[in-house]
Design a protein around this motif. Structure first.
Motif, short mmCIF file in Angstrom:
data_model
loop_
_atom_site.label_atom_id
_atom_site.label_comp_id
_atom_site.label_asym_id
_atom_site.label_seq_id
_atom_site.Cartn_x
_atom_site.Cartn_y
_atom_site.Cartn_z
N ARG A 147 32.80 57.38 48.83
CA ARG A 147 34.06 57.01 48.07
C ARG A 147 35.24 56.48 48.62
O ARG A 147 35.92 55.56 48.35
N ILE A 148 35.47 56.82 49.93
CA ILE A 148 36.49 56.49 50.69
C ILE A 148 36.22 54.90 51.03
O ILE A 148 37.14 54.14 50.90
N ASP A 149 35.04 54.68 51.39
CA ASP A 149 34.47 53.16 51.70
C ASP A 149 34.75 52.32 50.57
O ASP A 149 35.31 51.05 50.73
N GLN A 150 34.59 52.75 49.27
CA GLN A 150 34.75 52.03 48.14
C GLN A 150 36.07 51.73 47.99
O GLN A 150 36.52 50.66 47.62
N ILE A 151 37.15 52.80 48.02
CA ILE A 151 38.43 52.69 48.14
C ILE A 151 39.04 51.65 48.90
O ILE A 151 39.79 50.71 48.59
N GLU A 152 38.55 51.40 50.05
CA GLU A 152 38.87 50.76 51.08
C GLU A 152 38.44 49.48 51.10
O GLU A 152 39.18 48.36 51.10
N CYS A 153 37.33 49.25 50.39
CA CYS A 153 36.77 47.98 49.87
C CYS A 153 37.73 47.32 48.82
O CYS A 153 37.95 46.07 48.99
N THR A 154 38.03 48.14 47.80
CA THR A 154 38.74 47.62 46.79
C THR A 154 40.42 46.98 47.16
O THR A 154 40.64 46.05 47.06
N MET A 155 40.92 47.76 48.36
CA MET A 155 42.03 47.30 48.92
C MET A 155 41.89 45.91 49.87
O MET A 155 42.99 45.31 49.70
N ARG A 156 40.67 45.95 50.64
CA ARG A 156 40.59 44.79 51.39
C ARG A 156 40.47 43.61 50.32
O ARG A 156 40.56 42.25 50.91
N LEU A 157 40.00 43.99 48.93
CA LEU A 157 40.03 42.56 48.38
C LEU A 157 41.52 42.38 47.62
O LEU A 157 41.83 41.15 47.58
N MET A 158 42.20 43.46 46.94
CA MET A 158 43.40 43.17 46.55
C MET A 158 44.55 42.76 47.25
O MET A 158 45.38 42.00 46.94
N VAL A 159 44.69 43.53 48.60
CA VAL A 159 45.88 43.37 49.50
C VAL A 159 45.92 41.82 49.84
O VAL A 159 46.82 41.07 49.55
N PRO A 160 45.00 41.13 50.38
CA PRO A 160 45.15 39.43 50.65
C PRO A 160 45.39 38.92 49.47
O PRO A 160 46.13 37.85 49.56
N GLY A 161 44.81 39.17 48.24
CA GLY A 161 45.04 38.54 46.95
C GLY A 161 46.57 38.79 46.63
O GLY A 161 47.26 37.77 45.93
N LEU A 162 47.29 39.84 46.61
CA LEU A 162 48.56 39.79 46.51
C LEU A 162 49.35 39.05 47.47
O LEU A 162 50.33 38.49 47.20
N MET A 163 48.93 39.04 48.63
CA MET A 163 49.89 38.23 49.80
C MET A 163 49.52 36.67 49.45
O MET A 163 50.62 35.99 49.59
N ASP A 164 48.66 36.38 49.02
CA ASP A 164 48.23 34.97 48.87
C ASP A 164 49.06 34.44 47.68
O ASP A 164 49.81 33.53 47.49
N ARG A 165 49.05 35.58 46.59
CA ARG A 165 49.97 35.05 45.32
C ARG A 165 51.36 35.14 45.81
O ARG A 165 52.18 34.19 45.10
N MET A 166 51.82 35.98 46.64
CA MET A 166 53.33 35.97 46.92
C MET A 166 53.59 34.81 47.64
O MET A 166 54.60 34.14 47.68
N ARG A 167 52.58 34.32 48.78
CA ARG A 167 53.00 33.01 49.45
C ARG A 167 52.81 31.92 48.62
O ARG A 167 54.01 30.96 48.55
N LYS A 168 52.25 31.80 47.65
CA LYS A 168 52.49 30.84 46.65
C LYS A 168 53.54 30.75 45.82
O LYS A 168 54.19 29.72 45.35
N ALA A 169 54.01 31.91 45.41
CA ALA A 169 55.28 31.86 44.50
C ALA A 169 56.37 31.69 45.43
O ALA A 169 57.41 30.98 45.04
N GLN A 170 56.39 31.96 46.64
CA GLN A 170 57.54 31.78 47.67
C GLN A 170 57.29 30.11 47.90
O GLN A 170 58.66 29.47 47.91
N ARG A 171 56.36 29.40 47.94
CA ARG A 171 56.39 27.99 48.23
C ARG A 171 56.62 27.27 46.98
O ARG A 171 57.37 26.29 47.25
N GLY A 172 56.33 27.99 45.80
CA GLY A 172 56.89 27.20 44.58
C GLY A 172 58.18 27.31 44.50
O GLY A 172 59.06 26.34 43.96
N PHE A 173 58.90 28.46 44.89
CA PHE A 173 60.08 28.66 44.73
C PHE A 173 60.98 27.61 45.52
O PHE A 173 61.96 26.92 45.16
#
Length: 272
Positions: A147-173
């Motif tokens: 279960r810990i592996d599954q939680i960490e796997c979800t974070m490895r997918l979500m965190v880079p996605g959030l960072m990419d969205r933030m970079r795009k928002a900053q570039r657009g701004f």
């Protein structure tokens, strides 16, 4: 009142005030009750009740953050003034990094099973603790590890996605602000300086509005990730493991407010 990038009117009740009250309740009420449950022969129902108390208090914090996020407050929430210099390295989009949560959990498991290999190295704290507490992390079940592996796997997918969205928002701004600023300046360059600056200010505000909605969405998604990871960890662990994890998390948060440690850190940060 419309959003203004330059004035950035503060909300009527600053989140600082809520955070101070919330943190005081956490450290002076919730955490002592949880510690008492862990250090004494408390019944299972008392331990369960105090685990639920701390969990609900943490969830309340993130739900309040979500409700506080809007076009006017997002600049303050992404760069919170209630966080000090000790906390800054651990922040991700305005609050503690989700990786910290699973790293804390892993540290409990790794330390217990590493210590179990050391002959005669039993601390006084472990001796004084009830057996179920002192051995809570020993030989974790395959189900928990999975279960810990599954939680960490979800974070490895979500965190880079959030960072990419933030970079795009900053570039657009930046792109929209720059374009609108230049256009407004060219239109008003024959006017007086004050009028030109006012026109440019309006242009920047218009550009900011388009990106603030995305920033709010990113911030809320990051908070929901943090909240879900905490809840998933508590849900995956036993009552005693959950209590120890929440105690460790609360102690970690409280440690950032240690005035002696904070003062020493700020002194060391000064150039010689």
């Amino acid at each position: 009142m419309p959003f203004s990038f330059f004035s950035r009117k503060k909300p009527s009740r600053r989140f600082n005030d809520f955070y101070d009250d919330w943190f005081k309740t956490l450290t002076e009420n919730c955490l002592p009750l949880l510690r008492q449950s862990l250090s004494s022969a408390a019944s299972a129902s008392v331990l369960s009740s105090n685990v639920d108390l701390v969990l609900r208090h943490l969830v309340l914090y993130y739900e309040t953050l979500d409700l506080a996020a809007d076009h006017n407050t997002i600049p303050y929430l992404l760069f919170p003034s209630w966080r000090n210099s000790l906390e800054t390295p651990f922040l991700f989009l305005g609050d503690i990094h989700p990786y910290l949560l699973t790293n804390l959990l892993r540290s409990f498991i790794d330390r217990e099973n590493q210590d179990s290999d050391d002959d005669g190295d039993t601390s006084l704290d472990l001796v004084n603790q009830p057996l179920k507490i002192s051995t809570a992390w020993k030989d974790p079940s395959d189900e928990l590890v999975k279960r810990i592996d599954q939680i960490e796997c979800t974070m490895r997918l979500m965190v880079p996605g959030l960072m990419d969205r933030m970079r795009k928002a900053q570039r657009g701004f930046v792109a929209r602000v720059s374009e609108n600023w230049v256009l407004s300046y060219q239109v008003g360059k024959k006017k007086k300086l004050a009028a030109t600056v006012a026109t440019a200010s309006v242009a920047v505000d218009e550009a900011a509005k388009g990106e603030m909605e995305e920033l709010v969405s990113i911030f809320v998604d990051a908070n929901r990730l943090r909240k879900s990871v905490i809840m998933d960890i508590v849900g995956a662990t036993s009552e005693h493991q959950a209590a120890l994890f929440l105690e460790g998390l609360c102690q970690f948060l409280a440690g950032f407010k240690d005035q002696v440690l904070l003062q020493d850190s700020e002194i060391l940060a000064l150039p010689s």
